[in-house]
Design a protein around this motif. Structure first.
Motif, PDB file in Angstrom:
ATOM      1  N   UNK A   8      57.757  47.742  35.859  1.00  0.00           N
ATOM      2  CA  UNK A   8      59.098  48.240  36.163  1.00  0.00           C
ATOM      3  C   UNK A   8      59.838  48.603  34.888  1.00  0.00           C
ATOM      4  N   UNK A   9      60.524  49.731  34.911  1.00  0.00           N
ATOM      5  CA  UNK A   9      61.229  50.241  33.734  1.00  0.00           C
ATOM      6  C   UNK A   9      62.282  49.255  33.245  1.00  0.00           C
ATOM      7  N   UNK A  10      62.835  48.448  34.140  1.00  0.00           N
ATOM      8  CA  UNK A  10      63.866  47.483  33.740  1.00  0.00           C
ATOM      9  C   UNK A  10      63.322  46.481  32.736  1.00  0.00           C
ATOM     10  N   UNK A  11      62.011  46.178  32.801  1.00  0.00           N
ATOM     11  CA  UNK A  11      61.405  45.253  31.852  1.00  0.00           C
ATOM     12  C   UNK A  11      60.826  45.974  30.642  1.00  0.00           C
ATOM     13  N   UNK A  27      61.493  29.805  38.522  1.00  0.00           N
ATOM     14  CA  UNK A  27      60.175  29.873  39.169  1.00  0.00           C
ATOM     15  C   UNK A  27      59.906  31.281  39.683  1.00  0.00           C
ATOM     16  N   UNK A  28      60.864  31.858  40.368  1.00  0.00           N
ATOM     17  CA  UNK A  28      60.691  33.193  40.934  1.00  0.00           C
ATOM     18  C   UNK A  28      60.535  34.230  39.827  1.00  0.00           C
ATOM     19  N   UNK A  29      61.353  34.118  38.792  1.00  0.00           N
ATOM     20  CA  UNK A  29      61.273  35.089  37.697  1.00  0.00           C
ATOM     21  C   UNK A  29      59.938  35.024  36.991  1.00  0.00           C
ATOM     22  N   UNK A  30      59.449  33.819  36.696  1.00  0.00           N
ATOM     23  CA  UNK A  30      58.267  33.686  35.859  1.00  0.00           C
ATOM     24  C   UNK A  30      56.963  33.997  36.579  1.00  0.00           C
ATOM     25  N   UNK A  31      56.979  34.166  37.897  1.00  0.00           N
ATOM     26  CA  UNK A  31      55.751  34.576  38.570  1.00  0.00           C
ATOM     27  C   UNK A  31      55.821  36.005  39.069  1.00  0.00           C
ATOM     28  N   UNK A  32      57.003  36.478  39.431  1.00  0.00           N
ATOM     29  CA  UNK A  32      57.073  37.804  40.047  1.00  0.00           C
ATOM     30  C   UNK A  32      57.535  38.909  39.095  1.00  0.00           C
ATOM     31  N   UNK A  33      58.165  38.567  37.985  1.00  0.00           N
ATOM     32  CA  UNK A  33      58.510  39.617  37.014  1.00  0.00           C
ATOM     33  C   UNK A  33      57.234  40.103  36.331  1.00  0.00           C
ATOM     34  N   UNK A  34      57.300  41.309  35.774  1.00  0.00           N
ATOM     35  CA  UNK A  34      56.137  41.934  35.128  1.00  0.00           C
ATOM     36  C   UNK A  34      54.935  41.989  36.068  1.00  0.00           C
ATOM     37  N   UNK A  35      55.212  42.111  37.371  1.00  0.00           N
ATOM     38  CA  UNK A  35      54.177  42.222  38.400  1.00  0.00           C
ATOM     39  C   UNK A  35      53.259  40.996  38.455  1.00  0.00           C
ATOM     40  N   UNK A  81      66.306  49.881  39.963  1.00  0.00           N
ATOM     41  CA  UNK A  81      66.505  48.780  40.905  1.00  0.00           C
ATOM     42  C   UNK A  81      65.202  48.079  41.273  1.00  0.00           C
ATOM     43  N   UNK A  82      64.072  48.698  40.977  1.00  0.00           N
ATOM     44  CA  UNK A  82      62.772  48.115  41.330  1.00  0.00           C
ATOM     45  C   UNK A  82      62.493  46.879  40.492  1.00  0.00           C
ATOM     46  N   UNK A  83      61.956  45.858  41.160  1.00  0.00           N
ATOM     47  CA  UNK A  83      61.622  44.608  40.481  1.00  0.00           C
ATOM     48  C   UNK A  83      60.120  44.446  40.271  1.00  0.00           C
ATOM     49  N   UNK A  84      59.320  44.996  41.168  1.00  0.00           N
ATOM     50  CA  UNK A  84      57.866  44.952  41.035  1.00  0.00           C
ATOM     51  C   UNK A  84      57.310  46.342  41.309  1.00  0.00           C
ATOM     52  N   UNK A  85      56.452  46.792  40.393  1.00  0.00           N
ATOM     53  CA  UNK A  85      55.771  48.066  40.572  1.00  0.00           C
ATOM     54  C   UNK A  85      54.332  47.838  40.992  1.00  0.00           C
ATOM     55  N   UNK A  86      53.491  48.841  40.834  1.00  0.00           N
ATOM     56  CA  UNK A  86      52.082  48.696  41.222  1.00  0.00           C
ATOM     57  C   UNK A  86      51.303  47.888  40.203  1.00  0.00           C
TER      58      UNK A  86
END
Length: 518
Positions: free
Chosen positions: A114-117, A289-297, A337-342
């Motif tokens: 995601x571009x936000x990261x 917990x949510x951030x550290x597993x779901x961010x950066x896909x 606004x996207x949090x997870x990409x492919x």
């Protein structure tokens, strides 16, 4: 500046056209080059599988050219003053910042992140160069270790040309994380990026060249691990290998380089636990917990892919995680606004999704996700009612997949946390001060965060234990890898040296010989 959808699409298309027309080439001895063989491979975006560019596919001949260039350039770069290396590396940081938007967009295109990261990843790359630039002048500093009759002092000297092999997840930032300290130390570099995400490595080489890094000091060879990577690890001119990637590949690299007795820094996989006790601030713990597993896909080595939750709060806490997972925005990674990409590649998507079937077979509950949306887009997933012995709790999935395991007490939590072959990072949430210190010290991990997600401080050591790696990055710890420590002993002329082969030893010498014999 807020962009409209049309403006964003126009920018992306312009970048794609530029990269496609240029192609991704090697950078050897200060010049862009095709492979000696003329062979190429294609890189495609994981967003929709469409073509990005043709990439020069290197082999042992290209690696040999790059390694020889690095060896020729080494003496002059080694002897350059730390002050001048600092100036050049700060110029690299300036240019990274100037091109941060371009870097972020191409990183998103190439990796699906995601571009936000990715905007922050470009900034982190500049920060890495500035941090190590500031240490270039002191990199050789050692210690004064006097003893009776001698002045001992140590200095550090660059080891020589080094190989840097970087992964496909956040490749730009991780390349700077390895290359910046190597250059600050006075080493020259041959960089082999991952074949699934080679685009921004070319930008980094271009930036370093523009900043005034002399030719041959940094070389780039694209290619596959079994050809270019293997040749790099085996080349006799390469004195050390810094690698980030899978544990199995790290093991293979050490075997390949054994004959040339290389030094290795291996930053490998993880199955990191986050342990949540009932006395913790559960709102903050939930966010972390949510951030550290779901961010950066979920494609990061330090992700907390296992959440260990005290039994009395297990149902409530995992229900809240599941709700958050279902609300995560999955979609176009260029949408802010996207949090997870492919995920990065169809092969990796297939691997990650194979654990959905496995979880059901092992008796776990898929409390959220567990489906492919389309292509490489995967739902954020939570497995509950899992046990430590299950494969979903033991194997590195490397995607947006979290396994939740209940525990009854501190001893059981520690046993579960340490009960994997990995030991990169650990996270602990509790308001009990004694428990925080005791538990953190007993965790088998190279890094532990208490009441926090992964917040990096660049002077601190970064690295793992067990199957998660060998060596440490960060601060002066990086110089311990890229430099040799030499001790120099200066006699003050007061010590006695034993004399051999003298027919009539002097009494003083007899006494010295007697003491030596004792």
């Amino acid at each position: 500046m807020i962009q409209t959808l049309d403006e964003r699409q126009q920018k992306i298309q312009a970048l794609r056209t530029s990269i496609s027309e240029r192609g991704v080439k090697h950078f050897i001895d200060g010049a862009w080059a095709d492979s000696v063989s003329g062979e190429t491979f294609e890189t495609a975006t994981p967003i929709d599988g469409s073509f990005i560019a043709s990439v020069a596919s290197g082999d042992a001949r290209d690696i040999d050219l790059a390694a020889r260039a690095a060896a020729r350039a080494f003496p002059a770069w080694r002897d350059l003053s730390g002050k001048e290396r600092r100036r050049i590396l700060n110029k690299v940081a300036d240019l990274i910042e100037a091109r941060a938007d371009e870097i972020a967009h191409l990183e998103t295109l190439d990796t699906g992140q995601a571009i936000r990261f990715m905007k922050s990843a470009a900034a982190r790359g500049a920060e890495n160069f500035r941090f190590f630039a500031d240490r270039a002048e002191s990199a050789q500093d050692g210690l004064s270790l006097p003893t009776q009759g001698f002045l001992n002092y140590t200095i550090r000297q660059p080891i020589g040309p080094v190989g840097v092999i970087t992964p496909w997840n956040t490749p730009f930032m991780l390349s700077t994380w390895k290359i910046a300290p190597a250059l600050a130390a006075g080493c020259t570099v041959v960089h082999k990026p991952a074949e699934w995400s080679p685009v921004t490595a070319m930008l980094l080489a271009e930036i370093m060249d523009e900043a005034g890094v002399p030719k041959g000091v940094v070389n780039l060879v694209n290619g596959y691990g079994e050809s270019a990577g293997k040749a790099l690890t085996e080349h006799p001119d390469i004195k050390a290998i810094a690698f980030v990637g899978e544990s199995s590949t790290g093991s293979l690299i050490t075997k390949q380089g054994a004959d040339t007795l290389k030094r290795y820094h291996l930053e490998l996989g993880g199955k990191n636990p986050v342990v949540v006790f009932a006395d913790a601030d559960l709102d903050k713990a939930l966010d972390a917990v949510v951030f550290m597993i779901y961010s950066l896909n979920g494609e990061r080595c330090t992700s907390n892919s296992r959440v260990l939750v005290e039994q009395e709060i297990y149902q409530e806490f995992t229900a809240r995680v599941a709700e958050r997972a279902r609300n995560i925005r999955v979609g176009d990674p260029f949408d802010p606004a996207t949090e997870i990409g492919p995920l990065i590649h169809p092969k990796h998507t297939e691997k990650v999704c194979s654990y959905f079937t496995l979880a059901a077979e092992e008796g776990a509950v898929i409390a959220a996700g567990g489906q492919v949306i389309e292509g490489n887009f995967v739902q954020p997933t939570l497995f509950t009612q899992a046990a430590s012995g299950m494969r979903i709790a033991q194997e590195e999935i490397f995607g947006p997949v979290l396994t939740a395991i209940p525990f009854e007490n501190d001893a059981q939590a520690l046993e579960i946390a340490n009960g994997v072959k990995y030991g990169l990072a650990g996270y602990l949430w509790t308001n009990d001060l004694t428990r925080a210190h005791t538990f953190a010290q007993q965790l088998e991990a190279g890094m532990v965060w208490v009441n926090s997600e992964n917040v990096r401080h660049l002077p601190t050591p970064f690295g793992g234990v067990k199957a998660s790696g060998i060596g440490r990055d960060g601060g002066d710890y990086s110089f311990d890898f890229y430099m040799e420590t030499k001790n120099i002993a200066i006699s003050l002329g007061t010590h006695k040296t034993a004399r051999l082969g003298v027919s009539q030893p002097q009494p003083a010498r007899d006494e010295a010989d007697r003491k030596l014999a004792e």
